[in-house]
Design a protein around this motif. Structure first.
Motif, PDB file in Angstrom:
ATOM      1  N   SER A  92       0.825  -1.203   0.000  1.00 34.57           N
ATOM      2  CA  SER A  92       0.000   0.000   0.000  1.00 34.57           C
ATOM      3  C   SER A  92       0.864   1.259   0.000  1.00 34.57           C
ATOM      4  CB  SER A  92      -0.904  -0.004   1.234  1.00 34.57           C
ATOM      5  OG  SER A  92      -1.751   1.125   1.257  1.00 34.57           O
ATOM      6  N   ALA A  93       0.256   2.375  -0.360  1.00 29.05           N
ATOM      7  CA  ALA A  93       0.959   3.659  -0.314  1.00 29.05           C
ATOM      8  C   ALA A  93       0.702   4.363   1.012  1.00 29.05           C
ATOM      9  CB  ALA A  93       0.530   4.543  -1.478  1.00 29.05           C
ATOM     10  N   ASP A  94       0.094   3.656   1.951  1.00 30.61           N
ATOM     11  CA  ASP A  94      -0.140   4.231   3.276  1.00 30.61           C
ATOM     12  C   ASP A  94      -0.008   3.147   4.339  1.00 30.61           C
ATOM     13  OD1 ASP A  94      -2.423   2.678   3.033  1.00 30.61           O
ATOM     14  OD2 ASP A  94      -3.818   4.305   3.513  1.00 30.61           O
ATOM     15  N   SER A  95      -0.255   3.510   5.573  1.00 31.41           N
ATOM     16  CA  SER A  95      -0.218   2.547   6.676  1.00 31.41           C
ATOM     17  C   SER A  95      -1.622   2.162   7.128  1.00 31.41           C
ATOM     18  CB  SER A  95       0.563   3.136   7.857  1.00 31.41           C
ATOM     19  OG  SER A  95      -0.035   4.351   8.291  1.00 31.41           O
ATOM     20  N   LYS A  96      -2.585   3.046   6.887  1.00 33.08           N
ATOM     21  CA  LYS A  96      -3.938   2.851   7.398  1.00 33.08           C
ATOM     22  C   LYS A  96      -4.592   1.581   6.869  1.00 33.08           C
ATOM     23  CE  LYS A  96      -8.534   4.995   7.445  1.00 33.08           C
ATOM     24  NZ  LYS A  96      -9.332   6.184   7.011  1.00 33.08           N
ATOM     25  N   ARG A  97      -4.505   1.360   5.576  1.00 35.30           N
ATOM     26  CA  ARG A  97      -5.228   0.225   4.994  1.00 35.30           C
ATOM     27  C   ARG A  97      -4.622  -1.125   5.381  1.00 35.30           C
ATOM     28  NH1 ARG A  97      -5.843   4.648   1.773  1.00 35.30           N
ATOM     29  NH2 ARG A  97      -7.999   5.127   1.184  1.00 35.30           N
ATOM     30  N   PRO A  98      -3.296  -1.288   5.325  1.00 27.63           N
ATOM     31  CA  PRO A  98      -2.723  -2.544   5.822  1.00 27.63           C
ATOM     32  C   PRO A  98      -3.044  -2.786   7.295  1.00 27.63           C
ATOM     33  CG  PRO A  98      -1.140  -1.430   4.437  1.00 27.63           C
ATOM     34  CD  PRO A  98      -2.261  -0.455   4.673  1.00 27.63           C
ATOM     35  N   GLU A  99      -3.012  -1.725   8.110  1.00 31.08           N
ATOM     36  CA  GLU A  99      -3.317  -1.876   9.524  1.00 31.08           C
ATOM     37  C   GLU A  99      -4.780  -2.259   9.729  1.00 31.08           C
ATOM     38  OE1 GLU A  99      -2.108   1.879  11.069  1.00 31.08           O
ATOM     39  OE2 GLU A  99       0.015   1.342  11.180  1.00 31.08           O
ATOM     40  N   THR A 100      -5.661  -1.719   8.896  1.00 36.65           N
ATOM     41  CA  THR A 100      -7.078  -2.085   8.972  1.00 36.65           C
ATOM     42  C   THR A 100      -7.274  -3.554   8.636  1.00 36.65           C
ATOM     43  OG1 THR A 100      -7.783   0.161   8.389  1.00 36.65           O
ATOM     44  CG2 THR A 100      -9.390  -1.599   8.075  1.00 36.65           C
ATOM     45  N   LEU A 101      -6.540  -4.046   7.664  1.00 37.09           N
ATOM     46  CA  LEU A 101      -6.609  -5.467   7.319  1.00 37.09           C
ATOM     47  C   LEU A 101      -6.138  -6.330   8.483  1.00 37.09           C
ATOM     48  CD1 LEU A 101      -5.271  -5.369   3.638  1.00 37.09           C
ATOM     49  CD2 LEU A 101      -7.618  -5.851   4.365  1.00 37.09           C
ATOM     50  N   VAL A 102      -5.081  -5.863   9.163  1.00 43.22           N
ATOM     51  CA  VAL A 102      -4.590  -6.583  10.345  1.00 43.22           C
ATOM     52  C   VAL A 102      -5.666  -6.611  11.427  1.00 43.22           C
ATOM     53  CG1 VAL A 102      -2.931  -6.529  12.254  1.00 43.22           C
ATOM     54  CG2 VAL A 102      -2.151  -6.101   9.921  1.00 43.22           C
ATOM     55  N   ASN A 103      -6.267  -5.459  11.693  1.00 42.14           N
ATOM     56  CA  ASN A 103      -7.289  -5.355  12.744  1.00 42.14           C
ATOM     57  C   ASN A 103      -8.529  -6.194  12.428  1.00 42.14           C
ATOM     58  OD1 ASN A 103      -5.658  -3.593  14.185  1.00 42.14           O
ATOM     59  ND2 ASN A 103      -6.563  -1.759  13.274  1.00 42.14           N
ATOM     60  N   ASN A 104      -8.776  -6.414  11.150  1.00 41.31           N
ATOM     61  CA  ASN A 104      -9.917  -7.222  10.726  1.00 41.31           C
ATOM     62  C   ASN A 104      -9.545  -8.685  10.504  1.00 41.31           C
ATOM     63  OD1 ASN A 104     -12.567  -5.531  10.040  1.00 41.31           O
ATOM     64  ND2 ASN A 104     -10.796  -4.239   9.607  1.00 41.31           N
ATOM     65  N   GLN A 105      -8.330  -9.035  10.912  1.00 36.41           N
ATOM     66  CA  GLN A 105      -7.834 -10.409  10.812  1.00 36.41           C
ATOM     67  C   GLN A 105      -7.927 -10.939   9.382  1.00 36.41           C
ATOM     68  OE1 GLN A 105     -10.110 -12.527  13.837  1.00 36.41           O
ATOM     69  NE2 GLN A 105      -8.740 -11.803  15.453  1.00 36.41           N
ATOM     70  N   ARG A 106      -7.515 -10.090   8.435  1.00 32.88           N
ATOM     71  CA  ARG A 106      -7.547 -10.456   7.023  1.00 32.88           C
ATOM     72  C   ARG A 106      -6.160 -10.749   6.467  1.00 32.88           C
ATOM     73  NH1 ARG A 106     -12.276  -9.645   4.174  1.00 32.88           N
ATOM     74  NH2 ARG A 106     -14.030  -9.453   5.614  1.00 32.88           N
ATOM     75  N   VAL A 107      -5.150 -10.821   7.349  1.00 27.94           N
ATOM     76  CA  VAL A 107      -3.785 -11.025   6.872  1.00 27.94           C
ATOM     77  C   VAL A 107      -3.107 -12.164   7.625  1.00 27.94           C
ATOM     78  CG1 VAL A 107      -3.593  -8.568   6.321  1.00 27.94           C
ATOM     79  CG2 VAL A 107      -2.674  -9.427   8.480  1.00 27.94           C
ATOM     80  N   ILE A 108      -2.033 -12.659   7.045  1.00 27.63           N
ATOM     81  CA  ILE A 108      -1.191 -13.656   7.692  1.00 27.63           C
ATOM     82  C   ILE A 108      -0.459 -12.988   8.862  1.00 27.63           C
ATOM     83  CG2 ILE A 108       0.783 -15.198   7.376  1.00 27.63           C
ATOM     84  CD1 ILE A 108      -1.750 -16.097   5.912  1.00 27.63           C
ATOM     85  N   SER A 109      -0.364 -13.656   9.992  1.00 29.43           N
ATOM     86  CA  SER A 109       0.284 -13.063  11.160  1.00 29.43           C
ATOM     87  C   SER A 109       1.748 -12.725  10.883  1.00 29.43           C
ATOM     88  CB  SER A 109       0.194 -14.018  12.356  1.00 29.43           C
ATOM     89  OG  SER A 109       0.872 -15.222  12.083  1.00 29.43           O
ATOM     90  N   ASN A 110       2.220 -11.702  11.553  1.00 28.69           N
ATOM     91  CA  ASN A 110       3.608 -11.247  11.430  1.00 28.69           C
ATOM     92  C   ASN A 110       4.001 -10.900   9.992  1.00 28.69           C
ATOM     93  OD1 ASN A 110       4.059 -11.732  14.225  1.00 28.69           O
ATOM     94  ND2 ASN A 110       4.440 -13.896  13.792  1.00 28.69           N
ATOM     95  N   SER A 111       3.089 -10.261   9.276  1.00 26.25           N
ATOM     96  CA  SER A 111       3.410  -9.901   7.887  1.00 26.25           C
ATOM     97  C   SER A 111       3.290  -8.402   7.618  1.00 26.25           C
ATOM     98  CB  SER A 111       2.508 -10.666   6.914  1.00 26.25           C
ATOM     99  OG  SER A 111       1.157 -10.223   6.980  1.00 26.25           O
ATOM    100  N   LEU A 112       3.042  -7.603   8.667  1.00 23.32           N
ATOM    101  CA  LEU A 112       2.929  -6.155   8.489  1.00 23.32           C
ATOM    102  C   LEU A 112       4.295  -5.502   8.643  1.00 23.32           C
ATOM    103  CD1 LEU A 112       1.187  -3.544   8.230  1.00 23.32           C
ATOM    104  CD2 LEU A 112       1.006  -3.574  10.729  1.00 23.32           C
ATOM    105  N   TYR A 113       4.751  -4.841   7.571  1.00 17.66           N
ATOM    106  CA  TYR A 113       6.038  -4.152   7.584  1.00 17.66           C
ATOM    107  C   TYR A 113       5.916  -2.775   6.930  1.00 17.66           C
ATOM    108  CZ  TYR A 113       8.539  -8.567   8.536  1.00 17.66           C
ATOM    109  OH  TYR A 113       9.005  -9.726   9.090  1.00 17.66           O
ATOM    110  N   THR A 114       6.634  -1.813   7.470  1.00 20.11           N
ATOM    111  CA  THR A 114       6.838  -0.544   6.767  1.00 20.11           C
ATOM    112  C   THR A 114       7.985  -0.762   5.789  1.00 20.11           C
ATOM    113  OG1 THR A 114       6.199   0.713   8.740  1.00 20.11           O
ATOM    114  CG2 THR A 114       7.404   1.900   7.019  1.00 20.11           C
ATOM    115  N   TYR A 115       7.745  -0.504   4.491  1.00 16.26           N
ATOM    116  CA  TYR A 115       8.777  -0.800   3.496  1.00 16.26           C
ATOM    117  C   TYR A 115       9.393   0.433   2.848  1.00 16.26           C
ATOM    118  CZ  TYR A 115       5.193  -0.067  -0.135  1.00 16.26           C
ATOM    119  OH  TYR A 115       4.225   0.473  -0.953  1.00 16.26           O
TER     120      TYR A 115
END
Length: 264
Positions: A92-115
């Motif tokens: 993503s071009a932001d942090s909000k949307r990936p974090e929202t996916l994390v909060n909604n349990q829509r992602v694989i655990s331990n996969s959120l990174y600032t790149y």
């Protein structure tokens, strides 16, 4: 070996439809190494796609994998993932949307990174010099990406508000920052705000807007739960976070992430 011999390249347009959403057209760019057996479908913000195209061949060749990029605004890609689009990775071009996916349990655990961290620039094909004075005294239509779907549009609107120009500038909003750049490049709009990376990649210059005028554009990535190739997605994440690739980002108008590799 010559890069053209090592890699097959194709670009096309594909239409994807998901429940409760209109059909959307995406630009799909594929890198394929000779003898590859795997495919990694990467949803990437339009503003960052050209950079990813530059670093992708080395990973594709090393891992014998086909990389397929689905490029659109971060908001559009986010909605597609929420409705189950089969993407292996989301940059993503932001942090909000990936974090929202994390909060909604829509992602694989331990996969959120600032790149990486994006930067804004004022750009025009005709008007010079490009500086704060030009922006503050400009009269006419002004181009930014759609603040509702594009993080660079949100940041651009913050700049306009900070400089008290909200009531002065009639905004022309592109679907994403890539479309806004095209509007300025063609001259259909005289002045606007785009990603510094877009200008750098196209050997153009603009006024680098001071960071104090907008919130940092921290760009994050996650692996959606529907990924069909989690291990390879993790390897691609580590490749993106490697010092070698991060150093390349800095040459193309994006700030490298050195000590802020967030994981959740």
């Amino acid at each position: 070996m010559d890069a053209k011999k090592m890699l097959g390249f194709s670009a096309s347009l594909k239409q994807l439809c998901w429940p409760s959403l209109a059909c959307l057209v995406f630009s799909v760019i594929s890198f394929q190494s000779i003898g590859q057996t795997n495919t990694l479908r990467i949803a990437v913000a339009s503003s960052f796609t050209p950079v990813l195209e530059k670093v992708a061949p080395a990973f594709s060749d090393k891992h014998q994998v086909k990389l397929e990029f689905i490029s659109a605004s971060s908001g559009t890609l986010f909605q597609q993932i929420m409705y189950g689009a089969p993407f292996d990775l989301f940059l993503s071009a932001d942090s909000k949307r990936p974090e929202t996916l994390v909060n909604n349990q829509r992602v694989i655990s331990n996969s959120l990174y600032t790149y990486t961290q994006g930067q804004l620039a004022l750009f025009s094909q005709e008007l010079k010099p490009l500086n704060q004075g030009l922006l503050e005294n400009y009269v006419g239509k002004f181009a930014i990406a759609n603040p509702k779907t594009a993080p660079y549009g949100t940041a651009a609107k913050q700049v306009i508000s900070k400089l008290n120009l909200t009531d002065k500038l009639p905004l022309i909003t592109g679907q994403n920052v890539a479309q806004t750049y095209q509007q300025l490049q063609s001259g259909s709009v005289a002045l606007g705000i785009v990603s510094l990376g877009q200008l750098t990649l196209n050997s153009q210059s603009g006024w680098l807007i001071p960071q104090r005028y907008y919130a940092p554009i921290l760009q994050k990535m996650v692996i959606p739960k529907q990924s069909r190739n989690v291990q390879l997605s993790r390897e691609f994440q580590q490749y993106i976070l490697s010092q070698e690739v991060q150093n390349q980002f800095s040459h193309w108008g994006f700030k490298p992430i050195v000590n802020d590799r967030e994981r959740s």
